[in-house]
Design an enzyme around this catalytic site. Structure first.
Site, mmCIF file in Angstrom:
data_model
loop_
_atom_site.group_PDB
_atom_site.id
_atom_site.type_symbol
_atom_site.label_atom_id
_atom_site.label_comp_id
_atom_site.label_asym_id
_atom_site.label_seq_id
_atom_site.Cartn_x
_atom_site.Cartn_y
_atom_site.Cartn_z
ATOM 1 N N ASP A 44 -63.178 -22.870 -104.468
ATOM 2 C CA ASP A 44 -61.560 -22.796 -105.180
ATOM 3 C C ASP A 44 -61.029 -24.075 -104.474
ATOM 4 O O ASP A 44 -60.899 -23.610 -103.633
ATOM 5 C CB ASP A 44 -61.265 -22.375 -106.305
ATOM 6 C CG ASP A 44 -61.027 -22.418 -107.611
ATOM 7 O OD1 ASP A 44 -61.246 -22.652 -108.247
ATOM 8 O OD2 ASP A 44 -59.451 -22.061 -107.692
ATOM 9 N N THR A 45 -61.046 -25.295 -105.437
ATOM 10 C CA THR A 45 -60.371 -26.467 -104.867
ATOM 11 C C THR A 45 -59.080 -26.991 -105.591
ATOM 12 O O THR A 45 -59.075 -26.347 -107.392
ATOM 13 C CB THR A 45 -61.220 -27.758 -104.549
ATOM 14 O OG1 THR A 45 -62.678 -27.805 -103.976
ATOM 15 C CG2 THR A 45 -60.945 -29.077 -104.182
HETATM 16 P P1 ITT Z 1 -66.212 -24.161 -110.687
HETATM 17 O O1 ITT Z 1 -65.126 -24.268 -110.928
HETATM 18 O O2 ITT Z 1 -67.211 -24.004 -111.185
HETATM 19 O O3 ITT Z 1 -67.056 -24.292 -109.148
HETATM 20 P P2 ITT Z 1 -64.749 -26.243 -111.540
HETATM 21 O O4 ITT Z 1 -64.821 -27.481 -111.870
HETATM 22 O O5 ITT Z 1 -63.787 -25.236 -112.251
HETATM 23 O O6 ITT Z 1 -66.135 -25.765 -111.383
HETATM 24 P P3 ITT Z 1 -62.872 -26.153 -108.966
HETATM 25 O O7 ITT Z 1 -62.145 -24.980 -110.035
HETATM 26 O O8 ITT Z 1 -62.830 -26.155 -107.163
HETATM 27 O O9 ITT Z 1 -63.732 -26.955 -109.617
HETATM 28 O O10 ITT Z 1 -61.310 -27.524 -108.612
HETATM 29 C C1 ITT Z 1 -61.041 -27.666 -110.007
HETATM 30 C C2 ITT Z 1 -60.899 -29.363 -110.161
HETATM 31 O O11 ITT Z 1 -60.106 -30.192 -108.885
HETATM 32 C C3 ITT Z 1 -62.351 -30.240 -110.375
HETATM 33 O O12 ITT Z 1 -62.160 -30.011 -112.245
HETATM 34 C C4 ITT Z 1 -62.365 -31.398 -110.629
HETATM 35 O O13 ITT Z 1 -61.589 -31.765 -111.417
HETATM 36 C C5 ITT Z 1 -60.913 -30.938 -108.820
HETATM 37 N N1 ITT Z 1 -61.954 -31.074 -107.806
HETATM 38 C C6 ITT Z 1 -62.550 -30.539 -106.922
HETATM 39 N N2 ITT Z 1 -63.236 -30.794 -106.382
HETATM 40 C C7 ITT Z 1 -63.252 -31.956 -105.770
HETATM 41 C C8 ITT Z 1 -62.923 -32.991 -105.528
HETATM 42 O O14 ITT Z 1 -63.760 -33.071 -104.156
HETATM 43 N N3 ITT Z 1 -62.944 -33.792 -105.046
HETATM 44 C C9 ITT Z 1 -62.390 -34.910 -106.493
HETATM 45 N N4 ITT Z 1 -61.647 -33.840 -107.326
HETATM 46 C C10 ITT Z 1 -61.781 -32.585 -106.978
#
Ligand code: ITT
Length: 243
Positions: free
Chosen positions: A118-119
């Site tokens: 999660d990011t």
């Molecule tokens: P999953 O939960 O299915 O893995 P997600 O798109 O929801 O996919 P995250 O919850 O980890 O992924 O990330 C939340 C948002 O943060 C994601 O939708 C992107 O908009 C942003 N994000 C994550 N990683 C990023 C990156 O490396 N560069 C730019 N934006 C990023």
């Protein structure tokens, strides 16, 4: 006599036909079985990391591509490949919590070892927002364009544009859970730059660089990014348990 001879030949021929049919059926069935076994074979941590297979619990194809590039020695198995088409709910208010929810969902429902990340983008002037709510910053179902537009608006009158991307990976392996974190510090640009990458990449410039993430190749981003750093720790851990 002729009649008996004929019957004998016919019987022998019929028997031979039966043997061939049985043989062909046996070969066909064993081939089918082998094929089925190879399809449903579970990801398996072997003593050699180059043979490692692991499920990456994400519905984000960009993340899947990035991680695949960062882990060339590991066979990444997608959710689709294990027949998981669920929309895994991310109900925690921390990155750690959501990474754990995603990894546990796969392990509990599909019985696979797996990892999930999660990011969040944490902006200083906004007290760490959007953080765990990065994907829905401009509202439920919002896309990256709307999220970036909202962030740029929120930062218009702020002095500091300092921010960081933070990734947490939860790995479920052989009944144990391990967490890895990666941080990339930088700043939010005043406008979008570049077309590569995804999410907030066009407005994030990592410290020490003159370009945004969206102006870098996937490989360049991977060497300095939050996800790249967390994956590096994951690799070090996997290597340590395989040696
Ligand atoms: P999953 O939960 O299915 O893995 P997600 O798109 O929801 O996919 P995250 O919850 O980890 O992924 O990330 C939340 C948002 O943060 C994601 O939708 C992107 O908009 C942003 N994000 C994550 N990683 C990023 C990156 O490396 N560069 C730019 N934006 C990023």
């Amino acid at each position: 006599m002729n009649y008996n001879k004929k019957t004998y030949y016919e019987k022998t021929r019929n028997n031979l036909n039966l043997v061939f049919i049985k043989l062909a059926l046996y070969l066909y069935l064993s081939l089918r079985l082998k094929l089925t076994l190879s399809i449903v074979e579970r990801p398996n941590f072997t003593s050699n990391i180059s043979k490692l297979k692991i499920v990456f619990a994400t519905n984000n194809p960009n993340k899947l591509k990035e991680v695949q590039q960062l882990l060339p020695s590991v066979e990444i198995v997608s959710l689709q490949e294990i027949g998981c088409f669920d929309d895994i709910p991310e109900t925690s208010n921390t990155l750690e919590g959501n990474a754990i929810i995603k990894a546990n969902f796969v392990t509990e429902n599909y019985e696979f070892d797996c990892f999930a990340d999660d990011t969040g983008l944490e902006v200083d002037a906004l007290n760490g927002s959007p953080g765990v709510y990065s994907s829905r910053y401009a509202g439920e179902g919002s896309d990256s364009e709307n999220n970036m537009r909202k962030l740029l608006t929120e930062l218009k009158n702020k002095q500091s544009r300092k921010a960081q991307f933070r990734t947490v990976i939860a790995l479920n392996l052989k009944g144990e859970q391990h967490l890895f974190e990666g941080i990339c510090k930088g700043e939010i640009l005043t406008e979008k730059q570049g077309k590569k990458g995804f999410g907030y990449d066009p407005i994030f410039k990592p410290s020490g660089f003159e370009t945004s993430f969206a102006q870098m190749t996937m490989a360049e981003k991977g060497t300095i990014s939050h996800r790249g750093k967390a994956i590096k720790k994951l690799i070090e851990f996997l290597n340590s348990i395989n040696n």
